[in-house]
Write an enzyme that holds these catalytic residues in place. Structure first.
Site, PDB file in Angstrom:
ATOM      1  CG  ASN A 112      -1.738   1.229   1.367  1.00 47.21           C
ATOM      2  OD1 ASN A 112      -1.815   2.029   0.430  1.00 47.21           O
ATOM      3  ND2 ASN A 112      -2.373   1.407   2.518  1.00 47.21           N
ATOM      4  CE  LYS A 143       0.018   3.139   4.802  1.00 49.79           C
ATOM      5  NZ  LYS A 143       0.186   3.203   6.253  1.00 49.79           N
ATOM      6  CG  HIS A 146      -5.563   1.990   5.261  1.00 54.91           C
ATOM      7  ND1 HIS A 146      -5.087   2.928   6.157  1.00 54.91           N
ATOM      8  CD2 HIS A 146      -4.579   1.075   5.125  1.00 54.91           C
ATOM      9  CE1 HIS A 146      -3.862   2.583   6.520  1.00 54.91           C
ATOM     10  NE2 HIS A 146      -3.535   1.453   5.915  1.00 54.91           N
ATOM     11  CD  GLU A 183      -2.545   5.457   6.847  1.00 62.23           C
ATOM     12  OE1 GLU A 183      -2.551   5.452   5.606  1.00 62.23           O
ATOM     13  OE2 GLU A 183      -1.643   4.915   7.524  1.00 62.23           O
ATOM     14  CD  GLU A 203      -3.125  -2.397   7.288  1.00 63.39           C
ATOM     15  OE1 GLU A 203      -2.062  -2.688   6.740  1.00 63.39           O
ATOM     16  OE2 GLU A 203      -3.713  -1.318   7.094  1.00 63.39           O
ATOM     17  N   GLY A 229       3.132   2.125  10.766  1.00 64.56           N
ATOM     18  CA  GLY A 229       4.147   3.160  10.604  1.00 64.56           C
ATOM     19  C   GLY A 229       4.880   3.514  11.884  1.00 64.56           C
ATOM     20  CB  SER A 247       5.699  -2.073  11.908  1.00 68.54           C
ATOM     21  OG  SER A 247       5.326  -0.748  12.245  1.00 68.54           O
TER      22      SER A 247
HETATM   23  P1  13P Z   1       3.421   0.233   7.547  1.00 69.54           P
HETATM   24  O1  13P Z   1       3.869  -1.049   6.925  1.00 69.54           O
HETATM   25  O2  13P Z   1       4.183   1.431   7.041  1.00 69.54           O
HETATM   26  O3  13P Z   1       3.342   0.143   9.030  1.00 69.54           O
HETATM   27  O4  13P Z   1       1.904   0.493   7.032  1.00 69.54           O
HETATM   28  C1  13P Z   1       0.980  -0.523   7.156  1.00 69.54           C
HETATM   29  C2  13P Z   1      -0.241  -0.136   6.415  1.00 69.54           C
HETATM   30  O5  13P Z   1      -0.964   0.749   6.818  1.00 69.54           O
HETATM   31  C3  13P Z   1      -0.525  -0.840   5.161  1.00 69.54           C
HETATM   32  O6  13P Z   1      -1.817  -0.567   4.720  1.00 69.54           O
END
Ligand code: 13P
Length: 251
Positions: free
Chosen positions: A9, A11, A95, A97, A167, A173, A213
């Site tokens: 992803n 983003k 997601h 976010e 997640e 992150g 992560s």
């Molecule tokens: P990270 O791997 O950067 O922690 O992000 C995970 C994520 O949100 C994938 O959709």
């Protein structure tokens, strides 16, 4: 037997030029992954979807969101037929976010999921709890609601077009990844909810990913868990070398 899936992803990262450079290299490692029985995919921004698909037509490419309506007065949104027009047949929905910054709810996710399935698209439906919910021991309650409401009305045939990603928000992150025990516990819990909703066959066939992560150093441990069928990866999916290592390290 569920095929392992590693999904990047991206983003809000990569210009079109950067996405094209990645896609050019991805052709070879997508082939390599498939030869070793692993599925991979990436989710670029809307801007780069067409370019990535054009360069790497065999690569699974997902949008990071869509609208549930086919067209209309929805400024700033992108409709499913527009995605299909450029060859996109996967989409990430829900997601954290988008839930946090864009007001996405289980209900809007559900509408989008049905619209996607009706259009023969595959969905990666994300769920996960906040740090506060985790610390209060509410994880399973939160996940239960997200899965039941987000996937409401999905029969076992619909669920063939769905991948679930667990997640935990506190691990995204942050470098504070969930332990493999937590990942397995929640992924197997999600499978049990699917069994209750749509039966044993659907629950045995659905792929459930862990995200948060995930790095080349830890991916193998997650994918070694019986109910973790792959990973949804943010930061470590951005560089070609790191993405390749994610694949190589699970073989
Ligand atoms: P990270 O791997 O950067 O922690 O992000 C995970 C994520 O949100 C994938 O959709």
């Amino acid at each position: 037997m569920r095929t392992k899936l590693i999904f990047g992803n991206w983003k809000m990262n990569k210009t079109i030029a950067e996405a094209k450079a990645f896609a050019t290299e991805a052709v070879a490692f997508d082939k390599f992954a498939k030869e070793h029985g692993v599925d991979i995919g990436v989710a670029p921004t809307f801007m780069s979807l067409a370019a990535v698909k054009e360069i790497a037509p065999e690569l699974t490419v997902a949008a990071q969101n869509c609208h549930f309506a086919d067209h209309g007065a929805f400024t700033g949104e992108v409709a499913i037929p527009m995605l299909k027009e450029v060859g996109i047949d996967w989409c990430i929905i829900g997601h954290s976010e988008r839930r946090t910054y864009n007001g996405e709810t289980n209900e809007t996710c559900n509408k989008k999921i049905h619209a996607l399935i009706d259009n023969d698209m595959t969905v990666i439906y994300c769920c996960g709890e906040t740090l506060e919910q985790f610390e209060k021991g509410l994880t399973k309650e939160v996940i239960n609601t997200q899965i039941r409401e987000g996937l409401a009305g999905c029969c076992k045939c619909c669920l063939k077009h769905v991948v679930v990603a667990y997640e935990p928000i506190w691990s995204i992150g942050t470098g504070k990844n969930a332990s493999t025990e937590i990942a397995e516990d929640i992924c197997s819990y999600i499978r049990s909810i699917i069994k209750d909703m749509a039966g044993e066959e659907a629950s045995e066939n659905i792929r459930i990913l862990y995200g948060g992560s995930v790095k080349p150093e830890n991916i193998r441990a997650y994918l070694g868990q019986p109910d973790v069928d792959g990973a949804l990866v943010g930061g470590a999916s951005l560089k070609v070398e790191s993405f390749k290592q994610l694949i190589e390290n699970i073989l």
